[in-house]
Design a protein around this motif. Structure first.
Motif, PDB file in Angstrom:
ATOM      1  N   LYS A 199      26.498  33.259 -24.913  1.00  0.00           N
ATOM      2  CA  LYS A 199      25.607  33.588 -23.800  1.00  0.00           C
ATOM      3  C   LYS A 199      26.418  33.913 -22.550  1.00  0.00           C
ATOM      4  O   LYS A 199      26.122  34.853 -21.820  1.00  0.00           O
ATOM      5  CB  LYS A 199      24.693  32.387 -23.498  1.00  0.00           C
ATOM      6  N   SER A 200      27.463  33.099 -22.333  1.00  0.00           N
ATOM      7  CA  SER A 200      28.271  33.274 -21.133  1.00  0.00           C
ATOM      8  C   SER A 200      28.967  34.624 -21.144  1.00  0.00           C
ATOM      9  O   SER A 200      29.072  35.300 -20.113  1.00  0.00           O
ATOM     10  CB  SER A 200      29.261  32.116 -21.046  1.00  0.00           C
ATOM     11  N   ASN A 201      29.419  35.061 -22.323  1.00  0.00           N
ATOM     12  CA  ASN A 201      30.099  36.345 -22.407  1.00  0.00           C
ATOM     13  C   ASN A 201      29.137  37.505 -22.233  1.00  0.00           C
ATOM     14  O   ASN A 201      29.476  38.509 -21.611  1.00  0.00           O
ATOM     15  CB  ASN A 201      30.835  36.466 -23.740  1.00  0.00           C
ATOM     16  N   LEU A 202      27.927  37.360 -22.784  1.00  0.00           N
ATOM     17  CA  LEU A 202      26.947  38.434 -22.611  1.00  0.00           C
ATOM     18  C   LEU A 202      26.568  38.548 -21.137  1.00  0.00           C
ATOM     19  O   LEU A 202      26.459  39.650 -20.586  1.00  0.00           O
ATOM     20  CB  LEU A 202      25.709  38.161 -23.475  1.00  0.00           C
ATOM     21  N   ALA A 203      26.398  37.392 -20.478  1.00  0.00           N
ATOM     22  CA  ALA A 203      26.049  37.418 -19.053  1.00  0.00           C
ATOM     23  C   ALA A 203      27.170  38.071 -18.251  1.00  0.00           C
ATOM     24  O   ALA A 203      26.915  38.884 -17.343  1.00  0.00           O
ATOM     25  CB  ALA A 203      25.786  35.991 -18.560  1.00  0.00           C
ATOM     26  N   LEU A 204      28.396  37.732 -18.597  1.00  0.00           N
ATOM     27  CA  LEU A 204      29.538  38.304 -17.887  1.00  0.00           C
ATOM     28  C   LEU A 204      29.614  39.815 -18.105  1.00  0.00           C
ATOM     29  O   LEU A 204      29.827  40.584 -17.160  1.00  0.00           O
ATOM     30  CB  LEU A 204      30.828  37.653 -18.387  1.00  0.00           C
ATOM     31  N   ALA A 205      29.392  40.234 -19.368  1.00  0.00           N
ATOM     32  CA  ALA A 205      29.423  41.663 -19.670  1.00  0.00           C
ATOM     33  C   ALA A 205      28.363  42.381 -18.838  1.00  0.00           C
ATOM     34  O   ALA A 205      28.606  43.462 -18.289  1.00  0.00           O
ATOM     35  CB  ALA A 205      29.189  41.888 -21.160  1.00  0.00           C
ATOM     36  N   ALA A 206      27.166  41.777 -18.738  1.00  0.00           N
ATOM     37  CA  ALA A 206      26.091  42.404 -17.962  1.00  0.00           C
ATOM     38  C   ALA A 206      26.501  42.546 -16.502  1.00  0.00           C
ATOM     39  O   ALA A 206      26.217  43.567 -15.860  1.00  0.00           O
ATOM     40  CB  ALA A 206      24.819  41.575 -18.079  1.00  0.00           C
TER      41      ALA A 206
END
Lengths: 112, 165
Positions: free
Chosen positions: B77-84
């Motif tokens: 989740k943290s990586n997807l949020a960061l990518a966004a």
């Protein structure tokens, strides 16, 4: 038709590379050192773990060692980031103007 | 004796690691590993090992088994949020350093908590001071200690409390 494990391994490697790319992009785009550390830590951790998982699919006989490397990364990556962030804060690294609050500076009595 | 138990645990962890990395049961390989693990275990007896302070109870193992998938989910989740965030043209960040409190008492529990926080969505542990943790947050949702604690710390604390106390 490729072996399904090879296919999965390839996909995992690509996903890992994609997260590492986002991390690199974050390093360039983020406004200050703390945000850059955030981008760097998270992306390198998941990116490397996915790459290792991909390798484990392509070379199952390396699985155990790859798992150990993954564990090492899981433990050491966040610690080094925390130490970097702490050192940056103690030496008064510049924070972006968007920063809304800094409780640590308030508590240690520095100028915010 | 607690000290001897710590040394034995550290020694066992190190020796196991050595064995897994080498993948060999040859006498000379095992011998070198035995000596190295023993020396390190004795020299670093006051340090922390993964299993030091772990409560070896069924509940603790159960909590550890649930902690791992929860942690991996948060990491993704943290990586997807960061990518966004990094892909958005206007770079939607609202950073700040907030203060949170943990109920964990053991050193290993606090270490794992700080590590877990660093790897989860938008948060980075900057400083630890006893029960207080200072967290850099990419998108500050609340500067209130209780509210920030609930949203950053509580998820992991639930499991770590049972595992390490």
């Amino acid at each position: 038709m490729a072996h399904p494990l090879d296919l999965l391994g390839g996909l995992l490697l690509v996903a890992g590379a994609a997260f590492l790319l986002f991390g690199g992009l974050g390093l360039v785009r983020m406004p200050d050192v703390f945000n850059r550390i955030q981008a760097g830590t998270k992306a390198t951790t998941l990116g490397t773990l996915l790459s290792l998982a991909g390798m484990a699919c392509l070379r199952p006989e390396w699985g155990l060692k790859l798992l150990l490397i993954g564990l090492f990364i899981l433990f050491t990556n966040p610690i080094s980031s925390q130490v970097l962030a702490r050192a940056a804060h103690r030496t008064g690294a510049e924070k972006t103007v968007k920063t809304s609050v800094d409780r640590l500076a308030e508590d240690t009595g520095e100028a915010p | 004796m607690a000290k001897a138990r710590e040394i034995a645990l550290l020694f066992a962890t190190l020796f196991l690691f050595w064995g897994m990395l080498n993948g060999s049961l040859a006498q000379d390989v095992l011998g070198v590993g035995l000596v190295a693990a023993l020396v390190i275990a004795v020299l670093f007896r006051d340090g922390l090992a993964v299993l030091s302070e772990f409560r070896a109870t069924p509940r603790a193992f159960f909590a550890a088994a649930r902690y791992l998938p929860y942690f991996l989910k948060e990491l993704v989740k943290s990586n997807l949020a960061l990518a966004a965030i990094v892909l958005a043209p206007d770079l939607p960040v609202n950073p700040g350093i907030v203060k949170v409190r943990t109920r964990l008492k053991s050193r290993m529990g606090r270490l794992l908590l700080a590590n877990s926080i660093t790897l989860t969505p938008g948060t980075l542990t900057v400083e630890l001071d006893g029960e207080w943790l200072y967290i850099h947050w990419v998108t500050v949702e609340s500067t209130d200690i209780e509210a920030a604690t609930a949203s950053i710390v509580a998820g992991f604390e639930r499991y770590l409390e049972v595992m390490y106390g």
